[in-house]
Scaffold this active site. Sequence first.
Site, PDB file in Angstrom:
ATOM      1  N   ASN A 121       1.038  -7.592   4.315  1.00 35.07           N
ATOM      2  CA  ASN A 121       0.316  -8.638   5.055  1.00 35.07           C
ATOM      3  C   ASN A 121      -1.188  -8.531   4.833  1.00 35.07           C
ATOM      4  O   ASN A 121      -1.887  -9.547   4.799  1.00 35.07           O
ATOM      5  CB  ASN A 121       0.599  -8.499   6.550  1.00 35.07           C
ATOM      6  CG  ASN A 121       2.007  -8.904   6.914  1.00 35.07           C
ATOM      7  OD1 ASN A 121       2.263 -10.046   7.261  1.00 35.07           O
ATOM      8  ND2 ASN A 121       2.945  -7.974   6.813  1.00 35.07           N
ATOM      9  N   THR A 122      -1.671  -7.292   4.716  1.00 34.48           N
ATOM     10  CA  THR A 122      -3.109  -7.081   4.591  1.00 34.48           C
ATOM     11  C   THR A 122      -3.624  -7.724   3.294  1.00 34.48           C
ATOM     12  O   THR A 122      -4.592  -8.489   3.308  1.00 34.48           O
ATOM     13  CB  THR A 122      -3.405  -5.559   4.615  1.00 34.48           C
ATOM     14  OG1 THR A 122      -2.774  -4.999   5.771  1.00 34.48           O
ATOM     15  CG2 THR A 122      -4.883  -5.276   4.653  1.00 34.48           C
ATOM     16  N   CYS A 139       3.108  -6.449   9.790  1.00 27.32           N
ATOM     17  CA  CYS A 139       2.859  -5.412   8.779  1.00 27.32           C
ATOM     18  C   CYS A 139       4.242  -5.000   8.285  1.00 27.32           C
ATOM     19  O   CYS A 139       5.138  -4.761   9.094  1.00 27.32           O
ATOM     20  CB  CYS A 139       2.129  -4.220   9.396  1.00 27.32           C
ATOM     21  SG  CYS A 139       2.101  -2.753   8.338  1.00 27.32           S
ATOM     22  N   THR A 140       4.386  -4.941   6.964  1.00 23.91           N
ATOM     23  CA  THR A 140       5.728  -4.707   6.414  1.00 23.91           C
ATOM     24  C   THR A 140       6.265  -3.303   6.711  1.00 23.91           C
ATOM     25  O   THR A 140       7.445  -3.043   6.513  1.00 23.91           O
ATOM     26  CB  THR A 140       5.732  -4.969   4.892  1.00 23.91           C
ATOM     27  OG1 THR A 140       4.666  -4.218   4.288  1.00 23.91           O
ATOM     28  CG2 THR A 140       5.541  -6.451   4.607  1.00 23.91           C
ATOM     29  N   TYR A 153      -4.168   0.966   3.751  1.00 24.28           N
ATOM     30  CA  TYR A 153      -5.194  -0.003   3.341  1.00 24.28           C
ATOM     31  C   TYR A 153      -5.864  -0.637   4.568  1.00 24.28           C
ATOM     32  O   TYR A 153      -7.020  -1.054   4.497  1.00 24.28           O
ATOM     33  CB  TYR A 153      -4.559  -1.131   2.517  1.00 24.28           C
ATOM     34  CG  TYR A 153      -4.290  -0.844   1.056  1.00 24.28           C
ATOM     35  CD1 TYR A 153      -4.301   0.453   0.532  1.00 24.28           C
ATOM     36  CD2 TYR A 153      -4.017  -1.897   0.181  1.00 24.28           C
ATOM     37  CE1 TYR A 153      -4.037   0.687  -0.818  1.00 24.28           C
ATOM     38  CE2 TYR A 153      -3.758  -1.674  -1.170  1.00 24.28           C
ATOM     39  CZ  TYR A 153      -3.767  -0.386  -1.665  1.00 24.28           C
ATOM     40  OH  TYR A 153      -3.514  -0.175  -2.996  1.00 24.28           O
ATOM     41  N   GLY A 154      -5.110  -0.747   5.659  1.00 19.22           N
ATOM     42  CA  GLY A 154      -5.571  -1.498   6.839  1.00 19.22           C
ATOM     43  C   GLY A 154      -6.975  -1.196   7.323  1.00 19.22           C
ATOM     44  O   GLY A 154      -7.726  -2.107   7.673  1.00 19.22           O
ATOM     45  N   SER A 194       0.822  -1.205   0.000  1.00 15.43           N
ATOM     46  CA  SER A 194       0.000   0.000   0.000  1.00 15.43           C
ATOM     47  C   SER A 194       0.863   1.265   0.000  1.00 15.43           C
ATOM     48  O   SER A 194       0.373   2.345  -0.301  1.00 15.43           O
ATOM     49  CB  SER A 194      -0.868   0.010   1.255  1.00 15.43           C
ATOM     50  OG  SER A 194      -0.016   0.032   2.398  1.00 15.43           O
TER      51      SER A 194
HETATM   52  N1  DGL Z   1       2.233  -2.669   4.852  1.00 17.89           N
HETATM   53  C1  DGL Z   1       0.952  -3.229   4.853  1.00 17.89           C
HETATM   54  C2  DGL Z   1       0.869  -4.562   5.563  1.00 17.89           C
HETATM   55  O1  DGL Z   1       1.852  -5.258   5.660  1.00 17.89           O
HETATM   56  C3  DGL Z   1      -0.299  -2.395   4.944  1.00 17.89           C
HETATM   57  C4  DGL Z   1      -0.267  -1.078   5.615  1.00 17.89           C
HETATM   58  C5  DGL Z   1      -1.549  -0.284   5.406  1.00 17.89           C
HETATM   59  O2  DGL Z   1      -1.671   0.310   4.344  1.00 17.89           O
HETATM   60  O3  DGL Z   1      -2.419  -0.265   6.275  1.00 17.89           O
HETATM   61  O4  DGL Z   1      -0.179  -4.954   5.999  1.00 17.89           O
END
Ligand code: DGL
Length: 266
Positions: free
Chosen positions: A75-76, A184-185, A43-44, A12
């Site tokens: 991850n999302t 979350c990355t 995105y979360g 994201s």
């Molecule tokens: N980096 C994303 C993850 O690993 C999402 C972060 C987001 O946009 O909320 O879930």
Amino acid sequence: MSNNAPIGVFDSGIGGLTVVKELIELMPGEEYIYFGDTARMPYGPRPAEQILEFMHQILQFFAEKQVKMAVVACNTMTALGIDMARQHYPFPLVGVNAGVDLALSVSPGKNFGVIATQATIASGKHAKVALEKDKEVSVYSQACPKLVPLIENEQIEGSQIESAVAEYLLPMKQAGVESIILGCTHYPFVSSVIEKIVGRDIVLVNPARETAMDAYRILQEQNCLSTKGQGKVRLCFSADVEQAKKMAGYMLDTRQVDFELVNLQK
Ligand code: DGL
């Protein structure tokens, strides 16, 4: 699948760069095209259908680039969409490794935490994977909605990020977790803040290396590793390229990297 086609990697926003770092270290000869949807992050907190729609737009972009593989460095999107996306695209998709094996290997009491976005925590993915491996495991899950916007805005140290991390992680520390999966990355950008708050006795598990290894294994099995000695990296973002460039500098040597503004909403 041609050996010297690029590998697509996406998130994201800037979070997936923590996976790009590991991919480059492991496979420096590959060509990488990264897409970070900085215009629409985070995105979360978004509804699942919208996250899936955005994920398809990004994968369409990679299909046009004729990638040999796409790494879902989010991850999302991994939790919500990878199984469905696999049915629609001709190239292999690698999701973020759940990190459960690693967490179990450093948690003798089988007691670990997971921090992630609301959507990932709501999916229950980490707890499900953990319980499939070991019924006695206890997983403390915590959504951390304040962290991604702070990290994207370069608030990676100081009082604001520290108090957000403390709010989310001190209850987990008090509950006695032995390790915490960074689910979350984006979170590896603030691992030193997390370490400062929870202390060094709790092991932080960053699944980025495992994710890169998963990608490597698939390319190797399919005889699709690049035959070039030195690859190249292009980082595309849907907004704020200058800010993304600055953040990329925390993770990668950006001297040879190309940056581009890409708008997916044609
Ligand atoms: N980096 C994303 C993850 O690993 C999402 C972060 C987001 O946009 O909320 O879930």
